[in-house]
Scaffold this motif. Structure first.
Motif, mmCIF file in Angstrom:
data_model
loop_
_atom_site.group_PDB
_atom_site.id
_atom_site.type_symbol
_atom_site.label_atom_id
_atom_site.label_comp_id
_atom_site.label_asym_id
_atom_site.label_seq_id
_atom_site.Cartn_x
_atom_site.Cartn_y
_atom_site.Cartn_z
ATOM 1 N N SER A 197 55.544 -11.200 -39.339
ATOM 2 C CA SER A 197 54.543 -11.816 -40.018
ATOM 3 C C SER A 197 54.384 -11.913 -41.401
ATOM 4 C CB SER A 197 53.112 -11.092 -39.281
ATOM 5 O OG SER A 197 53.049 -9.928 -39.763
ATOM 6 N N THR A 198 53.176 -12.503 -41.847
ATOM 7 C CA THR A 198 53.169 -12.445 -43.384
ATOM 8 C C THR A 198 52.563 -11.027 -43.820
ATOM 9 O OG1 THR A 198 50.929 -13.155 -42.967
ATOM 10 C CG2 THR A 198 52.592 -14.871 -43.479
ATOM 11 N N GLU A 199 52.083 -10.056 -43.018
ATOM 12 C CA GLU A 199 51.597 -8.661 -43.340
ATOM 13 C C GLU A 199 52.853 -7.805 -43.227
ATOM 14 O OE1 GLU A 199 49.930 -10.599 -40.839
ATOM 15 O OE2 GLU A 199 48.505 -11.449 -42.397
ATOM 16 N N SER A 251 57.007 -6.512 -41.314
ATOM 17 C CA SER A 251 58.150 -6.865 -40.517
ATOM 18 C C SER A 251 58.587 -5.549 -39.885
ATOM 19 C CB SER A 251 59.285 -7.305 -41.226
ATOM 20 O OG SER A 251 60.395 -7.552 -40.659
ATOM 21 N N LYS A 303 59.858 -13.077 -46.217
ATOM 22 C CA LYS A 303 58.633 -13.139 -47.031
ATOM 23 C C LYS A 303 59.087 -13.566 -48.455
ATOM 24 C CE LYS A 303 57.287 -8.836 -45.579
ATOM 25 N NZ LYS A 303 56.472 -7.580 -45.374
ATOM 26 N N LEU A 310 57.710 -18.959 -43.107
ATOM 27 C CA LEU A 310 57.206 -18.371 -41.738
ATOM 28 C C LEU A 310 55.974 -19.224 -41.163
ATOM 29 C CD1 LEU A 310 56.319 -14.633 -42.819
ATOM 30 C CD2 LEU A 310 57.980 -15.367 -41.360
ATOM 31 N N GLN A 311 55.611 -20.413 -41.928
ATOM 32 C CA GLN A 311 54.760 -21.308 -41.393
ATOM 33 C C GLN A 311 55.382 -22.528 -40.741
ATOM 34 O OE1 GLN A 311 53.528 -19.992 -44.396
ATOM 35 N NE2 GLN A 311 52.748 -18.597 -42.975
#
Length: 341
Positions: A258-260, A262, A306, A312-313
Motif C-alpha cells: 500500500s502507500t503506507e 510493504s 513506492k 499504486l493507483q
C-alpha cells in the motif's frame, strides 16, 4: 466459470507474447487477438473492435516506443469474457498522457486517433508512462461496448516463458466468489514442457476446491505432485473483510503493498512433490487499497513500487507489467499476479 461454485476462474489459458520490433509483426498480433475473440464467442462487430485495438497498440509500439511487446490473454470478470491487450515498451514515454489520448494529437505525423479510439472501445483502459523509461497500456475488450460496472476484485497478470521455450513453467490461478478471492502461483522446477507439466499438476489441487484453506491446498498439491519434477507454490485467500490467509513452499514471492507499507508474506523451504517438511498458514490484514502481489523467482524481489509516483493507483495489470518489464530475469520464466479490492 464453475456454475456449481459460482466461481470465476482466471489463468487457465496461456498468455501470448508478441515481440513488436518491425511493422510486419503488427498483422500477426492482430490475427492472434481476433482468433482469441472468436474463441470467446464474440460477434463480427466485437471481433472488429479487437482487431482495431490490437492494430493501434502494436503500431504505437513501433511508432512511439521504438518497439516493444504486446501480450494477449483472455480474462473473465463479472461473468463476462474479455480480450486483454497489454502493450509494453521502453521508449521515451509520454509527457502528457491526457493530450496523447485526445483525438487529433500525434507525435508521429499520423491522424492521432489511436489511443483515444482504443479507449472508447474498451471495458477497461489504463496507461502508465514515465519519461525515458517507457509506457504500458492495458485495454480489455468485451463482446459489446457496454461500459460495465465490473464487480469484485480487479487483477492483472503477466506469465511469460523464458526465451526459446514455447510453454511457461510457471502458472497462476485466480478464483473469485462474491467479494472473496483465492490465488495460487506455481513455479515448476526448471523451464520448458516438463516444468509446465509440474505446474499444471500442482494447480489442479487449487482448481478442485479453490476456497479451501491455503494450507490444505498446498498439502494437496504436494500429494498430487509426487513423482513429477517438483515445484514451488504459494496460495492466498483474500476475504472481503481484508483478512489474508497465506501458505507457501519454495521461492514464490508474496507481498501486501500500500502507500503506507510493504509487507512480505512467509513461505517455508521445500519442493512440492519432493520434500516438504512443514506447511504453515499465516494470517495477515490487508489495509484498504492495498495490492496483493505474487511472483515467481523469474522476477527479482528487488522492487519498490513506492518509488514510482502514481503506480499504486493504476490498474493491477499495469503494475504487473511494470514489474515484469523492469525486474524479470532473462534466464527464467517470469510470472507476476497483482490483485486489488
Amino acid at each position: 466459470m464453475s456454475a456449481a461454485l459460482d466461481v470465476e476462474l482466471n489463468g487457465a489459458t496461456p498468455q501470448i507474447r508478441h515481440l513488436i520490433d518491425e511493422e510486419s509483426k503488427v498483422g500477426e498480433a492482430r490475427r492472434q487477438a481476433t482468433l482469441l475473440a472468436q474463441r470467446l464467442g464474440f460477434d463480427a462487430t466485437a471481433i472488429g473492435r479487437v482487431a482495431i485495438a490490437a492494430t493501434e497498440l502494436a503500431t504505437n509500439l513501433i511508432k512511439h516506443g521504438g518497439g516493444g511487446e504486446l501480450l494477449i490473454q483472455p480474462v473473465h470478470q463479472a461473468d463476462c469474457a474479455q480480450v486483454e491487450l497489454l502493450a509494453i515498451d521502453r521508449g521515451p514515454g509520454m509527457a502528457d498522457i491526457q493530450r496523447c489520448l485526445a483525438d487529433g494529437y500525434s507525435t508521429a505525423g499520423s491522424a492521432g486517433t489511436g489511443l483515444g479510439a482504443v479507449k472508447r472501445l474498451t471495458y477497461e483502459f489504463d496507461i502508465y508512462s514515465v519519461g525515458s523509461e517507457g509506457t504500458v497500456v492495458v485495454a480489455r475488450l468485451g463482446p459489446d461496448t457496454r461500459k460495465m460496472t465490473l464487480q469484485g476484485k480487479r487483477f492483472g497478470a503477466v506469465s511469460i516463458p523464458v526465451a526459446g521455450e514455447v510453454e511457461c513453467g510457471d502458472g497462476w490461478r485466480l478464483a473469485v466468489r462474491g467479494g472473496d478471492a483465492a490465488i495460487m502461483m506455481v513455479d515448476g522446477l526448471g523451464h520448458g514442457s516438463l516444468a509446465a507439466t509440474a505446474a499444471r499438476a500442482a494447480l489442479s489441487a487449487f482448481e478442485t476446491a479453490p476456497f479451501d484453506a491455503p494450507r490444505e491446498i498446498i498439502e494437496r498439491a504436494h500429494r498430487v505432485s509426487a513423482g513429477g519434477r517438483g515445484a514451488a507454490a504459494a496460495c492466498a485467500a483474500l476475504a472481503s473483510d481484508g483478512t489474508v490467509k497465506y501458505a507457501g513452499v519454495g521461492n514464490i514471492g508474496g507481498s501486501l503493498v500500500s502507500t503506507e507499507r510493504s509487507q512480505g508474506m512467509v513461505s517455508h523451504g521445500g519442493t512440492l512433490g519432493v520434500t516438504v517438511r512443514r506447511v504453515q498458514q499465516f494470517d495477515y490484514q490487508r489495509s484498504r487499497g492495498a495490492l496483493t502481489i505474487m511472483h515467481s523467482d523469474g522476477v527479482s524481489a528487488r522492487w519498490d513500487l513506492k518509488t514510482r509516483p502514481g503506480l499504486l493507483q493504476c490498474h493491477p495489470a499495469i503494475v504487473a507489467a511494470i514489474l515484469y518489464r523492469d525486474h524479470a530475469r532473462e534466464r527464467d520464466d517470469s510470472t507476476v499476479l497483482v490483485v486489488s479490492a
